[in-house]
Design an enzyme around this catalytic site. Sequence first.
Site, PDB file in Angstrom:
ATOM      1  N   ILE A  35       0.837  -1.203   0.000  1.00 18.12           N
ATOM      2  CA  ILE A  35       0.000   0.000   0.000  1.00 18.12           C
ATOM      3  C   ILE A  35       0.870   1.250   0.000  1.00 18.12           C
ATOM      4  CG2 ILE A  35      -1.647   1.335   1.376  1.00 18.12           C
ATOM      5  CD1 ILE A  35      -2.846  -1.313   2.303  1.00 18.12           C
ATOM      6  N   CYS A  88      34.310   9.025  14.555  1.00 21.32           N
ATOM      7  CA  CYS A  88      33.255   9.742  15.279  1.00 21.32           C
ATOM      8  C   CYS A  88      33.273   9.349  16.761  1.00 21.32           C
ATOM      9  CB  CYS A  88      31.899   9.469  14.626  1.00 21.32           C
ATOM     10  SG  CYS A  88      30.598  10.611  15.148  1.00 21.32           S
ATOM     11  N   HIS A 127      33.238  11.150   9.424  1.00 23.29           N
ATOM     12  CA  HIS A 127      32.895   9.840   8.867  1.00 23.29           C
ATOM     13  C   HIS A 127      33.534   9.723   7.483  1.00 23.29           C
ATOM     14  CE1 HIS A 127      29.956   8.302  11.808  1.00 23.29           C
ATOM     15  NE2 HIS A 127      29.661   9.572  12.015  1.00 23.29           N
ATOM     16  N   GLU A 142      34.445   7.256   5.888  1.00 18.49           N
ATOM     17  CA  GLU A 142      33.967   6.115   5.102  1.00 18.49           C
ATOM     18  C   GLU A 142      32.931   6.522   4.060  1.00 18.49           C
ATOM     19  OE1 GLU A 142      31.196   6.236   8.750  1.00 18.49           O
ATOM     20  OE2 GLU A 142      33.290   6.678   8.269  1.00 18.49           O
TER      21      GLU A 142
END
EC number: 6.3.4.2
Length: 585
Positions: free
Chosen positions: A163, A396, A527, A529
């Site tokens: 839906i 981090c 971060h 990465e």
Amino acid sequence: MPALRKHPHTATKHLFVTGGVVSSLGKGLTASSLGQLLTARGLQVTMQKLDPYLNVDPGTMNPFQHGEVFVTEDGAETDLDVGHYERFLDRNLSGSANVTTGQVYSTVIAKERRGEYLGDTVQVIPHITDEIKRRVLEMAEPDEDGNRPDVVITEVGGTVGDIESLPFLEAARQVRHEVGRENCFFLHCSLVPFMAPSGELKTKPTQHSVAALRSIGIQPDALILRCDRDVPESLKNKIALMCDVDIDGVISTPDAPSIYDIPKVLHREELDAYVVRRLNLAFRDVDWTQWNDLLHRVHEPRETVRIALVGKYIDLSDAYLSVAEALRAGGFAHHAKVEIRWIPSDDCETDVGAATALSDVDGVLIPGGFGIRGIEGKVGAIRYARKRGLPLLGLCLGLQCIVIEAARSVGLTEASSAEFDPDTPDPVISTMADQRDAVAGEADLGGTMRLGAYPAVLQKNSLVAKAYDATEVSERHRHRYEVNNAYRERIAESGLQFSGTSPDGQLVEFVEYPADVHPFLVGTQAHPELKSRPTRPHPLFVAFVGAAVEYNNGERLPVDIPAIPTADHQSNGAEHALEDAPARG
């Protein structure tokens, strides 16, 4: 009879990727691989993910349910598939690459409150679908360099029949009507299961899935048949007949040896040639130079290194998807295979646990995360790596744990973070000034962290400056806490250096131990990465994996594993763990 509308051949083409039968068929990787193929043919490609959930973005979602949050350069918190798009296209995407039901409804309701609909009854059709179409068609606008994409690939999340997906599928159908059928292509991914008892491949699920798609007005132009083996030509012909798809558009995609082999699988089935032919796109032959070199490094490594990823969400590897991909890419730079050991951070809380978990690895990575659970294990892993000379990279929260461990090593035995222990006497990690309202519950949590790309200045001749071969860098961030500047001098007594800061010197961005103290123990508040690509590994990961390779090739010191506590002592420890459980979350 009215004249037919004409659509310019130079118009941006729209390619929609849908999925049926079951989820997790690999729509995102299929779309990314096709995007890579079209890019290798000289076309300008951009990509977008339509997510049918009501969250505005995945920023506040549980990593166990959703996987990682991928942060773009402009600070948007997006679906992990956007990370696949960036890595395979080798280009940065913006926040517009991820559209959610929550974003669409928020915009429509805001317009209604401003009276922009002039008293209309606001409905799913046309108002919600119009907003979805606007966001899809905006992807065809020229970028900041004035380049208009040749192809926009839009992945529709969810499964046909859900839906939640219906408004997005209806909007896609209307896009085809508005831009012209010759400028639009529908690629449907479906499952062809193998029934072991009868030894047969079954096509009925695909037939039903396509029937459901056609019932809402979408006829697929091509089918991706997902299976654990090749689908024979006889079944491909049957599916083509029953689903009314050209035989050239019925694509068998058996499981590949690696995700980097998927473009080759699609090219072998000539999907890219079929797409450019159907969309009348100018193209050149695929340039495999760069990708073949990548596949050589993937499948023919010269050595293997073992990296321990010490985290709290390891039961779902997708929670660290970009980290894992960046580690592997760092290995490619050294013709090395990175074997990732998934270590629950709780296992490293004690010296015994850390030594047992990490005694046979060549490097340790401490990823980002939130909340107190597992923090002492991350600190324990860092302490073990520091004492053993084991290469370590902290990301981090990983940087924050490095700082906590360093502070405790110089006598601040109760040093902690304001996130985990608001009452700690030594909050060496504190809440950023502009985040205090959010932390106190007086502002929204979603979309309010320090997000996106921020610059940093690195100390000359530091490990990180040598890794980047630069003293000014930019990395993506996602955090609310920072190193408490009041403790910098005391922490420096441990030997830990603050080797990178924000341009004003106020926010610590990188820390490290000097090379004469430890071969490689580095942390970043960022971060990195998120900016790594398989064909262009991130320099910090290249340096980290390089240190792990050297450690693996060097002469290791014998591991002194502490004695295992007695049964009585273990029992008491378990009782304490149970007492701490509610507070640890």
